[in-house]
Design a protein around this motif. Structure first.
Motif, PDB file in Angstrom:
ATOM      1  N   HIS A   1     -98.153 -79.352  42.823  1.00 59.86           N
ATOM      2  CA  HIS A   1     -98.092 -78.922  43.959  1.00 59.86           C
ATOM      3  C   HIS A   1     -98.593 -79.744  44.986  1.00 59.86           C
ATOM      4  O   HIS A   1     -98.346 -79.728  46.218  1.00 59.86           O
ATOM      5  CB  HIS A   1     -98.376 -77.561  44.212  1.00 59.86           C
ATOM      6  CG  HIS A   1     -97.561 -76.429  43.289  1.00 59.86           C
ATOM      7  ND1 HIS A   1     -96.201 -76.493  43.625  1.00 59.86           N
ATOM      8  CD2 HIS A   1     -97.767 -75.883  42.397  1.00 59.86           C
ATOM      9  CE1 HIS A   1     -95.662 -75.561  42.679  1.00 59.86           C
ATOM     10  NE2 HIS A   1     -96.621 -75.301  41.979  1.00 59.86           N
ATOM     11  N   LEU A   2     -99.907 -80.501  44.837  1.00 59.20           N
ATOM     12  CA  LEU A   2    -100.733 -81.178  45.615  1.00 59.20           C
ATOM     13  C   LEU A   2     -99.828 -82.650  45.544  1.00 59.20           C
ATOM     14  O   LEU A   2    -100.204 -83.371  46.671  1.00 59.20           O
ATOM     15  CB  LEU A   2    -102.057 -81.249  45.048  1.00 59.20           C
ATOM     16  CG  LEU A   2    -102.833 -79.927  45.021  1.00 59.20           C
ATOM     17  CD1 LEU A   2    -104.277 -80.093  44.251  1.00 59.20           C
ATOM     18  CD2 LEU A   2    -102.696 -79.280  46.251  1.00 59.20           C
ATOM     19  N   SER A   3     -99.522 -83.168  44.552  1.00 57.58           N
ATOM     20  CA  SER A   3     -98.920 -84.504  44.480  1.00 57.58           C
ATOM     21  C   SER A   3     -97.914 -84.761  43.343  1.00 57.58           C
ATOM     22  O   SER A   3     -98.185 -84.473  42.419  1.00 57.58           O
ATOM     23  CB  SER A   3    -100.057 -85.561  44.246  1.00 57.58           C
ATOM     24  OG  SER A   3     -99.496 -86.907  44.361  1.00 57.58           O
ATOM     25  N   PRO A   4     -96.697 -85.319  43.687  1.00 55.43           N
ATOM     26  CA  PRO A   4     -95.693 -85.368  42.864  1.00 55.43           C
ATOM     27  C   PRO A   4     -95.909 -86.379  41.550  1.00 55.43           C
ATOM     28  O   PRO A   4     -95.362 -86.380  40.643  1.00 55.43           O
ATOM     29  CB  PRO A   4     -94.421 -86.045  43.782  1.00 55.43           C
ATOM     30  CG  PRO A   4     -94.686 -85.527  45.175  1.00 55.43           C
ATOM     31  CD  PRO A   4     -96.326 -85.593  45.198  1.00 55.43           C
ATOM     32  N   ASP A  52     -96.439 -84.761  38.172  1.00 56.13           N
ATOM     33  CA  ASP A  52     -95.578 -83.825  37.472  1.00 56.13           C
ATOM     34  C   ASP A  52     -95.786 -83.859  36.082  1.00 56.13           C
ATOM     35  O   ASP A  52     -95.198 -82.835  35.366  1.00 56.13           O
ATOM     36  CB  ASP A  52     -94.176 -84.335  38.113  1.00 56.13           C
ATOM     37  CG  ASP A  52     -93.811 -83.877  39.263  1.00 56.13           C
ATOM     38  OD1 ASP A  52     -94.651 -82.835  39.966  1.00 56.13           O
ATOM     39  OD2 ASP A  52     -93.062 -84.331  39.978  1.00 56.13           O
ATOM     40  N   SER A  53     -95.964 -84.946  35.442  1.00 60.57           N
ATOM     41  CA  SER A  53     -96.468 -84.783  33.947  1.00 60.57           C
ATOM     42  C   SER A  53     -97.699 -84.236  33.801  1.00 60.57           C
ATOM     43  O   SER A  53     -98.688 -84.441  34.182  1.00 60.57           O
ATOM     44  CB  SER A  53     -96.330 -86.280  33.299  1.00 60.57           C
ATOM     45  OG  SER A  53     -96.721 -86.378  32.064  1.00 60.57           O
ATOM     46  N   SER A  54     -97.561 -83.191  32.634  1.00 62.11           N
ATOM     47  CA  SER A  54     -98.823 -82.568  32.178  1.00 62.11           C
ATOM     48  C   SER A  54     -99.904 -83.259  31.653  1.00 62.11           C
ATOM     49  O   SER A  54    -100.990 -82.949  31.473  1.00 62.11           O
ATOM     50  CB  SER A  54     -98.556 -81.420  31.241  1.00 62.11           C
ATOM     51  OG  SER A  54     -97.861 -81.817  30.094  1.00 62.11           O
ATOM     52  N   GLY A  55     -99.637 -84.596  31.023  1.00 58.06           N
ATOM     53  CA  GLY A  55    -100.600 -85.532  30.296  1.00 58.06           C
ATOM     54  C   GLY A  55    -100.669 -84.935  28.996  1.00 58.06           C
ATOM     55  O   GLY A  55    -101.400 -85.672  28.077  1.00 58.06           O
ATOM     56  N   ILE A  72     -96.489 -79.819  25.142  1.00 56.27           N
ATOM     57  CA  ILE A  72     -96.737 -78.359  25.166  1.00 56.27           C
ATOM     58  C   ILE A  72     -95.506 -77.960  24.604  1.00 56.27           C
ATOM     59  O   ILE A  72     -94.342 -78.010  25.235  1.00 56.27           O
ATOM     60  CB  ILE A  72     -97.019 -77.796  26.384  1.00 56.27           C
ATOM     61  CG1 ILE A  72     -98.456 -78.345  26.849  1.00 56.27           C
ATOM     62  CG2 ILE A  72     -97.229 -76.287  26.403  1.00 56.27           C
ATOM     63  CD1 ILE A  72     -98.785 -77.693  28.205  1.00 56.27           C
ATOM     64  N   ASN A  73     -95.420 -77.698  23.064  1.00 58.29           N
ATOM     65  CA  ASN A  73     -94.141 -77.203  22.598  1.00 58.29           C
ATOM     66  C   ASN A  73     -93.074 -78.190  22.836  1.00 58.29           C
ATOM     67  O   ASN A  73     -91.928 -77.994  22.948  1.00 58.29           O
ATOM     68  CB  ASN A  73     -93.751 -75.986  23.116  1.00 58.29           C
ATOM     69  CG  ASN A  73     -92.638 -75.426  22.198  1.00 58.29           C
ATOM     70  OD1 ASN A  73     -92.710 -75.505  20.773  1.00 58.29           O
ATOM     71  ND2 ASN A  73     -92.004 -74.287  22.870  1.00 58.29           N
ATOM     72  N   GLY A  74     -93.477 -79.424  22.503  1.00 53.85           N
ATOM     73  CA  GLY A  74     -92.438 -80.600  22.735  1.00 53.85           C
ATOM     74  C   GLY A  74     -92.188 -81.077  24.087  1.00 53.85           C
ATOM     75  O   GLY A  74     -91.430 -81.810  24.269  1.00 53.85           O
ATOM     76  N   ARG A  75     -92.732 -80.313  25.188  1.00 54.75           N
ATOM     77  CA  ARG A  75     -92.318 -80.728  26.551  1.00 54.75           C
ATOM     78  C   ARG A  75     -93.629 -81.487  27.199  1.00 54.75           C
ATOM     79  O   ARG A  75     -94.825 -81.151  26.888  1.00 54.75           O
ATOM     80  CB  ARG A  75     -91.989 -79.441  27.270  1.00 54.75           C
ATOM     81  CG  ARG A  75     -91.052 -78.603  26.542  1.00 54.75           C
ATOM     82  CD  ARG A  75     -90.817 -77.436  27.297  1.00 54.75           C
ATOM     83  NE  ARG A  75     -89.797 -76.475  26.711  1.00 54.75           N
ATOM     84  CZ  ARG A  75     -88.383 -76.465  27.108  1.00 54.75           C
ATOM     85  NH1 ARG A  75     -87.953 -77.402  28.018  1.00 54.75           N
ATOM     86  NH2 ARG A  75     -87.713 -75.615  26.389  1.00 54.75           N
ATOM     87  N   THR A  76     -93.218 -82.364  27.981  1.00 53.39           N
ATOM     88  CA  THR A  76     -94.160 -83.134  28.778  1.00 53.39           C
ATOM     89  C   THR A  76     -94.269 -82.841  30.310  1.00 53.39           C
ATOM     90  O   THR A  76     -94.991 -83.018  30.841  1.00 53.39           O
ATOM     91  CB  THR A  76     -94.371 -84.586  28.282  1.00 53.39           C
ATOM     92  OG1 THR A  76     -93.152 -84.947  28.903  1.00 53.39           O
ATOM     93  CG2 THR A  76     -94.504 -84.862  27.159  1.00 53.39           C
ATOM     94  N   ARG A  77     -93.196 -82.406  30.799  1.00 53.46           N
ATOM     95  CA  ARG A  77     -93.053 -82.035  32.009  1.00 53.46           C
ATOM     96  C   ARG A  77     -93.507 -80.686  32.489  1.00 53.46           C
ATOM     97  O   ARG A  77     -92.801 -79.798  31.951  1.00 53.46           O
ATOM     98  CB  ARG A  77     -91.608 -82.340  32.668  1.00 53.46           C
ATOM     99  CG  ARG A  77     -90.959 -83.765  32.248  1.00 53.46           C
ATOM    100  CD  ARG A  77     -91.271 -84.829  33.185  1.00 53.46           C
ATOM    101  NE  ARG A  77     -90.816 -84.593  34.162  1.00 53.46           N
ATOM    102  CZ  ARG A  77     -91.108 -85.250  35.456  1.00 53.46           C
ATOM    103  NH1 ARG A  77     -91.862 -86.373  35.527  1.00 53.46           N
ATOM    104  NH2 ARG A  77     -90.680 -84.858  36.679  1.00 53.46           N
ATOM    105  N   ILE A  78     -94.397 -80.738  33.719  1.00 49.92           N
ATOM    106  CA  ILE A  78     -94.797 -79.183  33.945  1.00 49.92           C
ATOM    107  C   ILE A  78     -93.797 -78.252  34.491  1.00 49.92           C
ATOM    108  O   ILE A  78     -93.723 -77.537  34.036  1.00 49.92           O
ATOM    109  CB  ILE A  78     -96.063 -79.548  35.091  1.00 49.92           C
ATOM    110  CG1 ILE A  78     -97.219 -80.471  34.289  1.00 49.92           C
ATOM    111  CG2 ILE A  78     -96.277 -78.046  35.763  1.00 49.92           C
ATOM    112  CD1 ILE A  78     -98.147 -80.537  35.493  1.00 49.92           C
ATOM    113  N   ASN A  79     -92.738 -79.006  35.164  1.00 47.06           N
ATOM    114  CA  ASN A  79     -91.833 -77.998  35.492  1.00 47.06           C
ATOM    115  C   ASN A  79     -90.714 -77.506  34.378  1.00 47.06           C
ATOM    116  O   ASN A  79     -89.845 -76.783  34.774  1.00 47.06           O
ATOM    117  CB  ASN A  79     -90.895 -78.658  36.753  1.00 47.06           C
ATOM    118  CG  ASN A  79     -90.221 -80.028  35.962  1.00 47.06           C
ATOM    119  OD1 ASN A  79     -90.779 -80.531  35.318  1.00 47.06           O
ATOM    120  ND2 ASN A  79     -89.198 -80.523  37.064  1.00 47.06           N
ATOM    121  N   HIS A  80     -90.963 -77.847  33.449  1.00 46.53           N
ATOM    122  CA  HIS A  80     -90.128 -77.604  32.180  1.00 46.53           C
ATOM    123  C   HIS A  80     -91.077 -76.659  31.245  1.00 46.53           C
ATOM    124  O   HIS A  80     -90.332 -76.143  30.246  1.00 46.53           O
ATOM    125  CB  HIS A  80     -89.464 -78.641  31.264  1.00 46.53           C
ATOM    126  CG  HIS A  80     -88.768 -79.351  32.075  1.00 46.53           C
ATOM    127  ND1 HIS A  80     -88.405 -80.630  31.959  1.00 46.53           N
ATOM    128  CD2 HIS A  80     -87.616 -79.176  33.108  1.00 46.53           C
ATOM    129  CE1 HIS A  80     -87.593 -81.156  33.025  1.00 46.53           C
ATOM    130  NE2 HIS A  80     -87.062 -79.998  33.669  1.00 46.53           N
TER     131      HIS A  80
END
Length: 85
Positions: free
Chosen positions: A3-6, A9-12, A15-23
């Motif tokens: 929310h502070l900077s686009p 967006d990647s979690s780094g 997490i359960n096969g996902r890397t995008r925070i919004n997923h």
């Protein structure tokens, strides 16, 4: 941070096969907890307690100038995802 900077967006992390925070959702975090040896119940309780603690802390701590949109964004994200509050 998304929310502070686009650019964040990647979690780094994966997490359960996902890397995008919004997923990443509650179930993804629960599955990760199970992968670390927690029971499903304990993993879900941990995720729930963590979200509650973050939400409460965000409302108690003074935000720095320029971060006024963090609380509404956090509230909207939790509502959109039907995450615990």
């Amino acid at each position: 941070t998304m929310h502070l900077s686009p650019q964040f967006d990647s979690s780094g992390h994966v997490i359960n096969g996902r890397t995008r925070i919004n997923h990443i959702g509650v179930e993804d975090l629960v599955v990760e907890g199970i992968g670390f040896g927690l029971s499903r119940r304990m993993a879900h309780e941990t995720v729930d307690e963590t979200f509650r603690a973050v939400f409460d802390a965000a409302h108690r701590a003074p935000l720095p100038d320029g971060a006024e949109r963090v609380l509404p964004a956090l509230t909207a994200l939790l509502a959109e995802r039907n995450w615990p509050r």
